[in-house]
Each structure stands twice: as C-alpha cells, then as structure tokens.
Design an enzyme around this catalytic site. Structure first.
Site, short mmCIF file in Angstrom:
data_model
loop_
_atom_site.label_atom_id
_atom_site.label_comp_id
_atom_site.label_asym_id
_atom_site.label_seq_id
_atom_site.Cartn_x
_atom_site.Cartn_y
_atom_site.Cartn_z
CE LYS A 1 -3.94 2.08 2.73
NZ LYS A 1 -4.75 1.72 3.86
CB SER B 1 -7.88 3.43 3.31
OG SER B 1 -6.87 2.91 4.09
CB SER C 1 -8.19 0.90 6.27
OG SER C 1 -8.67 1.97 6.20
#
Length: 452
Positions: free
Chosen positions: A81, A156, A180
């Site tokens: 990420k 996210s 997330s």
C-alpha cells in the site's frame, strides 16, 4: 496446476518454487502481465516496479538454485500500500500533498519482507491518506472492484485487496485504522488480518491516527496471511512450515456479537452470516450470543479520537496547501481542529470501557464473530445506501462493524463468507483476545475450512 500461477495460494507457490516446478521470474511475470492487462481499468497500482521486480525474482531463482533459501516468501511477488516507505520510491499516500516525496529508507516491516526474499511488484492505490472506506478519494482516481468494476474495492487498502483478487500479486501489505484492511478484504473476497495493536511496527508508514493505526497482510488464505505476518514480524519461516495446531471445530466456543452489530445489515449479508454460523454449529462449534453494552458509543468515541489525531498530523500542510487535498478528506481533517480537548480525553475513557467489554465478551469464548461489512461493495460515486428502512451514509455503514477493534487493539481478521446473488463477496470477522494474533490465526484457519 489447473489455475493460473498468480491465483494460487502462497503456500502452494512456495512449495512449487523449491521443486523447480515454477520460477520466481515466471510467477512475477504472470503478476506483471495481470497488472498490464487490468490495472488501468481497475486503477489498482500507483507505481509498478517492473524492472526491479524481475531482477529481484531472477536473484531469488539463483539463490534457490544455489541452496540459499530465505524462507516461505522467497521469490513471492507482493504489493505494498502506498503509505509504506520503500526506499528510492515515492510514498504518495494517494495525495497531491506529498508530491516530490521520495523515501530514503524502508519501513521496518518492508526491511523484514525484503530480508525474507519477497519480490515487490509495486505500490497500490488507496483512499487519500487512508481517510476513507471506498478508495474513491485518491489523487490517482478510484480503485474499482475486480468482481464488479462499477463498485468500490473498499478502503482504504482498496488497491491491495483488488490487486490480489485480480492476480496482480500473491499477497499485499495494507494498513488498518478503522477497518482499512478488513473492509476491502471483505468486499473483494480475500483474507485480511489486523494484528493486535503494537504487534508490528508502524514506523515508516504515513500515519492516520497513531493510537489506532495497524499494519498487516492481505492474502488468499488464512495460512498465507500467517506466513506474511510472520515475515513482517521478523521470523524466519521455512517453506512447508504450517500453521499449527489448528484447533478442532467441535467444542470451539464462538461468541456472536448481536445487539448493535446485527441490527443494521443488508439482507443478503445477514443471510450469508447466518449460514456461516449455522455451518459452524453443524460442525460442532458452540455458538452463543454476546453483547458489548456500550456499542452505541463506538462511533462517537472513534470520531473524537481519530479526527483530532489526524488533524494534528496534517496541521502544517492544511495551512500551507489545503487545495491539494481532495475535498472530502480536507473537510474531515478540518473538522478535527474544532473538537475540544475534553472530548478527546472523554473518548479515551470510553476506549478503556470498550476494551474491558470486549475482554468480558471473550471471557468464555475463543473468538467473537460478526460480519465484517454490513453491505456488499457499494457503487462508485454513491454517498448513501438503503439498509432495510434506513438511508445510511456509505462511510458510516462500512465502518460500523470494524472500528471497535482499532479502538480496543484486539486482533481481528476477515474471511470470505459466501456471496450475494449478484456475486458480491461477504465477509465474516473473527476477533480474539488482545495480544494473541497467532491464536486468532489458528482459530481462523479452522473456521476457514468449514466455510470453504
């Protein structure tokens, strides 16, 4: 192997690499080919490290041929990420605010993955600064769900989950401040682990709320997530090493969080959850209801913790370059500046109460069970959704079932638990005692066998 290489579990790939049935280079090329084919459509990656990944894969093959084996992740393509520092590359946090940033060092968990021989194929798209549940508010555009590209991949860590589901990486590293990792795992049909608080270092990762931030793996199976988690912890795990002991389902005590947590669910999510519990009961698990007495206070406690902490981190850039934030993220950050210190302190008192109540719910159970997300993946661009007779904010309904365990720090994992009639995945969330991530993973592996 009947399935394409890039869609096989990590455990199978690690074994195949060591008997020369496949090479890391071929596996990495397969993942890169998937990225070439679908990343533009799905918008999963911010940065693709093609040349570096192939060179590292060739090095992994040479090492394995020479008998130098770094463990189960040696030669396995994974993604990061784009909140995690990877030396020599930008850490954008999917925001124009960080234009020009280049990481000088690896985040500690990246160091450990590098030492374990992982191949980094790239950095994945996300909701800007991890401040959202849909991965729509990004300087690079929204992430799309591979199973339904008109729908969100969750957030996210949306690019991480979507990339695994689409075969662009074997596993990924995400972050989880209110759900997330677990939210995108649930809506994309993967496994997502939020370890216990402070279980893994979060240095070298762009923060959202330091007191709620976690880092952890997304993968195809529980055992794959365990292998990545162990590597992130700095453990040397040999290929072929298994997650043991897996407890028997018969007699396993599962506490089902009912009041609040099942009050507001999409009908098909409810049906899949009840079917999953029925399957566990039929296999011999002891399923009993549990409650969190102050569950109605979770959202305000989370709000009065998270917004002030985020606003404090972003204060300087909010003053200097407010126009570089996406509007929705900027508004939420600005709200944090107007919350009273006494409200923040009261929220911390509320966290302690919630932590005690989760501990009490776990007192006579191995795990707690609840859905991961109350709805299937929402349509991109939607701000609200109807659940039963109520119209609910997408952000609030997607956070509703996950944010508690960021406040309390208990380890939590999302497993696939069936799908809607339209083929949209549903997730089952399991939670275990604080500081006991390994035990959660063992129980989750047992549950996974029943749900497959």
């Amino acid at each position: 192997m009947s399935r394409p290489l890039e869609l096989l579990p990590l455990t199978d790939l690690a074994s195949a690499l060591r008997v020369r049935r496949i090479t890391s280079e071929a596996l990495t090329q397969a993942c890169l080919a998937r990225i070439d084919a679908d990343s533009t459509r799905l918008n999963t990656f911010i940065l693709v490290l093609r040349d570096e990944a192939l060179e590292r894969a060739r090095e992994a093959d040479r090492d394995l041929a020479a008998g130098r084996d770094r463990g189960a992740l040696h030669g396995i393509p994974i993604s990061l990420k784009d909140l995690l520092d990877l030396r020599g590359t930008p850490t954008t946090a999917a925001s124009r605010v960080r234009e020009g940033h280049v990481a000088q060092t690896d985040a500690p968990v990246v160091v450990r993955l590098r030492e374990a021989g992982a191949v980094f194929v790239g950095k994945t798209n996300l909701h800007e600064f991890a401040f959202g549940t849909t991965s729509e508010d990004s300087a690079f555009g929204p992430v799309r769900n591979p199973l339904a590209p008109d729908r969100s991949a969750g957030g996210s860590s949306g690019g991480s989950a979507a990339g695994i589901a689409a075969g662009m990486a074997v596993a990924s590293i995400g972050t989880d401040t209110g759900g997330s990792i677990r939210i995108p795992a649930a809506v994309c049909g993967t496994v997502g682990l939020k370890p216990a608080f402070d279980d893994l270092p979060i240095d070298g990762i762009v923060p959202l709320n330091r007191s709620c931030d976690h880092v952890g793996p997304l993968a195809r199976t529980v055992e794959d997530a365990w292998l990545v988690y162990r590597a992130m912890r700095g453990d040397v795990v040999a290929a072929g090493e298994r997650l043991v002991p897996i407890p028997p389902i018969r007699g396993l005590r599962v506490g089902v969080l009912r009041p609040y947590f099942t009050d507001l669910l999409d009908d098909e999510v409810r049906a899949r959850f009840d079917e999953g519990l029925a399957a566990l009961g039929a296999a011999g698990a002891v399923v009993r209801d549990r409650a969190i007495p102050h569950a109605a206070d979770i959202a305000p406690i989370y709000l009065h913790t998270g917004l002030p902490e985020a606003a404090a981190y972003h204060g300087d850039t909010l003053d200097r370059m407010p126009e570089r934030y996406s509007p929705n993220v900027r508004i939420r950050l600005e709200l944090g500046r107007y919350m009273l210190a006494e409200d923040y302190v009261r929220a911390q008192d509320g966290r302690r109460v919630l932590r005690q109540e989760v501990d009490a719910a776990l007192a006579e159970c191995e795990v707690l069970a609840l859905p991961t997300v109350a709805i299937p993946a929402p349509l991109i661009g939607a701000s609200a959704v109807r659940v039963g007779s109520r119209q609910e904010s997408i952000r609030n309904i997607m956070l509703r079932l996950t944010q508690l365990f960021n406040l309390t720090g208990h380890p939590a994992i999302s497993l696939p638990c069936g799908a809607t009639r339209a083929g949209l995945p549903c997730g089952l969330q399991l939670v275990s005692a604080a500081r006991d991530t390994e035990r959660l993973l063992r129980v989750a592996a047992a549950v996974e066998r029943v749900l497959r």
